[in-house]
Design an enzyme around this catalytic site. Structure first.
Site, PDB file in Angstrom:
ATOM      1  N   SER A  28       0.824  -1.205   0.000  1.00 42.41           N
ATOM      2  CA  SER A  28       0.000   0.000   0.000  1.00 42.41           C
ATOM      3  C   SER A  28       0.858   1.255   0.000  1.00 42.41           C
ATOM      4  CB  SER A  28      -0.953   0.001   1.205  1.00 42.41           C
ATOM      5  OG  SER A  28      -0.232  -0.100   2.418  1.00 42.41           O
ATOM      6  N   GLU A  29       1.997   1.246   0.713  1.00 39.12           N
ATOM      7  CA  GLU A  29       2.917   2.383   0.684  1.00 39.12           C
ATOM      8  C   GLU A  29       4.364   1.924   0.764  1.00 39.12           C
ATOM      9  OE1 GLU A  29      -0.790   4.559   2.149  1.00 39.12           O
ATOM     10  OE2 GLU A  29       0.305   2.914   3.086  1.00 39.12           O
ATOM     11  N   THR A  30       5.225   2.731   0.174  1.00 40.80           N
ATOM     12  CA  THR A  30       6.678   2.580   0.243  1.00 40.80           C
ATOM     13  C   THR A  30       7.248   3.940   0.589  1.00 40.80           C
ATOM     14  OG1 THR A  30       6.695   0.804  -1.408  1.00 40.80           O
ATOM     15  CG2 THR A  30       8.766   1.981  -1.053  1.00 40.80           C
ATOM     16  N   HIS A  88       0.633   4.911   8.879  1.00 42.73           N
ATOM     17  CA  HIS A  88       1.511   3.759   9.126  1.00 42.73           C
ATOM     18  C   HIS A  88       2.877   3.950   8.480  1.00 42.73           C
ATOM     19  CE1 HIS A  88       1.021   1.430   5.294  1.00 42.73           C
ATOM     20  NE2 HIS A  88       1.913   0.598   5.794  1.00 42.73           N
ATOM     21  N   PHE A 135       5.052   7.031  -1.008  1.00 45.79           N
ATOM     22  CA  PHE A 135       4.424   6.705  -2.282  1.00 45.79           C
ATOM     23  C   PHE A 135       3.510   5.491  -2.142  1.00 45.79           C
ATOM     24  CE2 PHE A 135       8.059   9.154  -3.524  1.00 45.79           C
ATOM     25  CZ  PHE A 135       7.723   9.783  -4.709  1.00 45.79           C
TER      26      PHE A 135
END
Length: 283
Positions: free
Chosen positions: A51-53, A82, A71
């Site tokens: 979901s995110e990096t 998170h 991102f």
């Protein structure tokens, strides 16, 4: 597209908002993002399929300890919950030393975010809401259709924008929240976070689910940004106590726990983080 030849960079994958590894919300963290273009970061974030990096960088503001860029698979976020806790956990684990005792300061596109440690559990100060207030009647009807509920079952619905454009929906009970079968087509482009109080001794005070429509419509396992907005909304209106624990991810087989605490003028959003993968990536 590349600004320099790929090189080895430290990489962690962290499980956030759960004391049980692999039952929270995973985050990919490139510990050294210097020299990477936004296009490279976006491509790598798309490839991780999480979901995110995030990408850790030196701060540009002298008050900050580090800077982070966040991102999703297809866009950059100015702030997200998170990724904030997972990035702070990784920065500390990688040898970061905060300028101040008791807390560190993260720089992101939304500004400076304070993060503190409470007996090893990290918590961030909820950023101000940039849009807050009840939704109009047409949106309430769309929300009801999206959740398969009559309007009378929506106790309240409010914009809770702090980066992501969440709409918070309050239901009567956690059981109602767990029973939802959302219609992502009816949802259109709305990002909905739904919360309801527990009625019995569940060990938590609220159940949360968040739904993100689009080409890859999904339910997010645990969502710090929504819980931050919901805490400001519900504590501010007297519908939640100054300290509570929200469960999220139950219907996905996760055990997310978000620890909320209002102290002075701040609302702190806390959760456990665990490093599950540690190594390097060529990028």
């Amino acid at each position: 597209m590349t600004s320099e030849a790929p090189r080895s960079r430290p990489f962690h994958q962290v499980d956030v908002f759960s004391s049980e590894p692999y039952r929270g919300n995973p985050l990919a963290v490139v510990v050294d993002g210097e020299g990477m273009t936004a296009e490279q970061m976006q491509q790598f974030a798309n490839w991780t399929n999480l979901s995110e990096t995030t990408f850790l960088l030196p701060p540009t503001d002298s008050r900050a300890d580090y800077r982070v860029r966040i991102f999703t698979g297809n866009e950059e976020f100015p702030f997200a919950g998170h990724p904030t806790l997972g990035s702070a956990h990784t920065w500390l684990e990688s040898g970061g030393m905060p300028q101040s005792d008791g807390f560190l300061v993260q720089e992101c596109a939304a500004g400076l975010v304070r993060v503190k440690s409470d007996d090893g559990r990290l918590a961030f100060a909820a950023p101000p809401l940039t849009r807050f207030g009840p939704v109009d009647e047409s949106l309430r009807r769309q929300i009801g259709a999206s959740l398969g509920l009559p309007d009378a079952e929506l106790l309240d619905a409010s914009w809770l924008v702090n980066g992501p454009e969440w709409i918070g929906v309050l239901l009567r009970s956690a059981q109602q929240v767990r029973a939802l079968k959302p219609d992502f087509v009816a949802m259109g482009s709305l990002k909905l976070g739904v919360i309801g109080p527990e009625q019995g001794p569940a060990g938590t005070d609220f159940e949360v689910r968040t739904f993100i429509p689009g080409d890859a419509a999904l339910e997010d396992p645990v969502t710090g940004s929504f819980n931050a907005g919901a805490a400001q909304w519900l504590i501010g209106s007297g519908r939640a106590p100054k300290q509570y624990v929200a469960a999220q991810g139950t219907m996905l087989g996760r055990a997310g726990r978000v620890h909320i605490s209002a102290e002075g003028g701040d609302i702190w959003i806390g959760g456990d983080s665990t490093t599950c993968i540690r190594g390097s990536v060529l990028v």
